[in-house]
Enzyme design. Structure first.
Site, mmCIF file in Angstrom:
data_model
loop_
_atom_site.group_PDB
_atom_site.id
_atom_site.type_symbol
_atom_site.label_atom_id
_atom_site.label_comp_id
_atom_site.label_asym_id
_atom_site.label_seq_id
_atom_site.Cartn_x
_atom_site.Cartn_y
_atom_site.Cartn_z
ATOM 1 N N ASP A 168 -8.496 -51.665 60.554
ATOM 2 C CA ASP A 168 -7.988 -52.933 61.048
ATOM 3 C C ASP A 168 -8.657 -53.296 62.372
ATOM 4 O O ASP A 168 -8.536 -52.553 63.356
ATOM 5 C CB ASP A 168 -6.473 -52.829 61.239
ATOM 6 C CG ASP A 168 -5.835 -54.157 61.605
ATOM 7 O OD1 ASP A 168 -6.570 -55.134 61.827
ATOM 8 O OD2 ASP A 168 -4.592 -54.201 61.688
ATOM 9 N N ASP A 201 -8.819 -42.728 51.930
ATOM 10 C CA ASP A 201 -8.313 -42.220 53.199
ATOM 11 C C ASP A 201 -8.454 -40.706 53.171
ATOM 12 O O ASP A 201 -7.716 -40.013 52.471
ATOM 13 C CB ASP A 201 -6.853 -42.626 53.378
ATOM 14 C CG ASP A 201 -6.277 -42.163 54.708
ATOM 15 O OD1 ASP A 201 -7.015 -41.517 55.493
ATOM 16 O OD2 ASP A 201 -5.091 -42.437 54.965
ATOM 17 N N TYR A 226 -10.360 -35.159 69.583
ATOM 18 C CA TYR A 226 -11.623 -35.398 68.879
ATOM 19 C C TYR A 226 -12.563 -34.213 69.061
ATOM 20 O O TYR A 226 -13.117 -33.681 68.093
ATOM 21 C CB TYR A 226 -12.258 -36.676 69.425
ATOM 22 C CG TYR A 226 -13.633 -37.004 68.868
ATOM 23 C CD1 TYR A 226 -13.800 -37.381 67.541
ATOM 24 C CD2 TYR A 226 -14.754 -36.962 69.694
ATOM 25 C CE1 TYR A 226 -15.052 -37.699 67.047
ATOM 26 C CE2 TYR A 226 -16.004 -37.284 69.209
ATOM 27 C CZ TYR A 226 -16.155 -37.657 67.891
ATOM 28 O OH TYR A 226 -17.398 -37.968 67.400
ATOM 29 N N ASN A 248 -19.570 -37.167 57.616
ATOM 30 C CA ASN A 248 -19.821 -38.075 58.731
ATOM 31 C C ASN A 248 -18.567 -38.796 59.221
ATOM 32 O O ASN A 248 -18.464 -39.129 60.389
ATOM 33 C CB ASN A 248 -20.873 -39.107 58.302
ATOM 34 C CG ASN A 248 -20.957 -40.278 59.263
ATOM 35 O OD1 ASN A 248 -21.498 -40.159 60.362
ATOM 36 N ND2 ASN A 248 -20.402 -41.416 58.857
#
Length: 273
Positions: A43, A85, A190, A112
């Protein structure tokens, strides 16, 4: 010209609708491989109120894979795609089933895709580039690890299972990383998830070599996939002597790692400047 030996091979590239993933799919196809692209449209409103993200970046992340497939097919290549997803474990087997039905057994896996977010242990509301920060919590951890650690692990496991079951003797696993064991300030989850993916990939290199599979990671520098602002570029140039990378430059290294010329390269993290 050196033949990379990829003609007729089948590659599955996650996050292949834009950026490095798209460039990799196109580069592999140019080398003769058939490419199956997975993607998830995001989004644009997620970063709409964040001045550190160019509006064009949101548009890129919201696109499907039709442009990538079109560029491959225009050159006579074979390509197919599926939206999924990767945070849903049930998507993994489905993607391999669809890739096999469309193109044949997957021989090259490129991990990736990323569920990137910026979180921190600090009370700061903005990172060094001016992007919004959130505190590390269960939600930020789970969202990041689901896509950047668990999904690659499950993709590798499915890739290996099918490879061994059909008695194949040639395979490539290539992941993308940015973090590592040294930590990743302001992108804490991350970095941690990418470090986990590195470890999974190194384990795959050690365990799967006997089946003709190599497994490596590529650590690109700051790469302009649409999110690089002038401030990001200014700071990045302080750390990279070669400046901002283009997705195509990273894709070339991925193609090399997939090639026959890299058949003795495994268990490596290739760091680009």
């Amino acid at each position: 010209m050196i033949d990379p030996g990829l003609r007729g091979r089948v590659a599955l590239v996650t996050g292949g609708n834009q950026g490095i993933g798209a460039a990799t799919a196109i580069a592999l196809a140019a080398a003769g491989a058939a490419v199956f692209v997975t993607y998830r449209r995001l989004d644009p409103a997620e970063h709409a109120d964040d001045p550190a993200f160019p509006p064009e970046y949101g548009e890129l992340r919201a696109r499907d894979a039709e442009e990538v497939l079109g560029r491959v097919r225009q050159r006579g290549g074979r390509a197919a795609a599926a939206e999924a997803d990767l945070a849903d474990p049930a998507s993994i087997g489905m993607l391999f089933d669809r890739a096999e039905a469309a193109l044949g057994p997957v021989e090259i896996l490129v991990n990736n895709a990323s569920g990137w977010l910026a979180d921190t242990f600090l009370p700061d509301a903005r990172d060094r580039f001016g992007r919004a920060l959130r505190p590390v919590d269960a939600e930020s951890h789970d969202r990041q690890f689901a896509v950047d650690a668990r999904a690659p692990a499950l993709l590798i496991a499915e890739f290996a299972r099918r490879h061994i079951a059909r008695g194949a003797g040639w395979g490539r696993i290539i992941g993308l990383t940015s973090g590592g064991p040294a930590g990743f300030p302001e992108e804490v989850s991350y970095g941690a998830a990418k470090a986990a993916q590195e470890n999974y990939t190194m384990s795959a290199a050690a365990e799967l070599g006997r089946y003709g599979i190599t497994a490596n990671m590529v650590r690109p520098p700051v790469t302009d996939t649409g999110w690089v602002t002038p401030e990001v570029e200014r700071q990045a140039r302080e750390f990279s002597p070669l400046g901002i990378a283009r997705p195509e430059e990273v894709a070339e290294v991925i193609v090399f790692l997939a090639s026959n010329q890299a058949r003795r390269v495994t268990g490596q993290i290739i760091t680009l400047s």
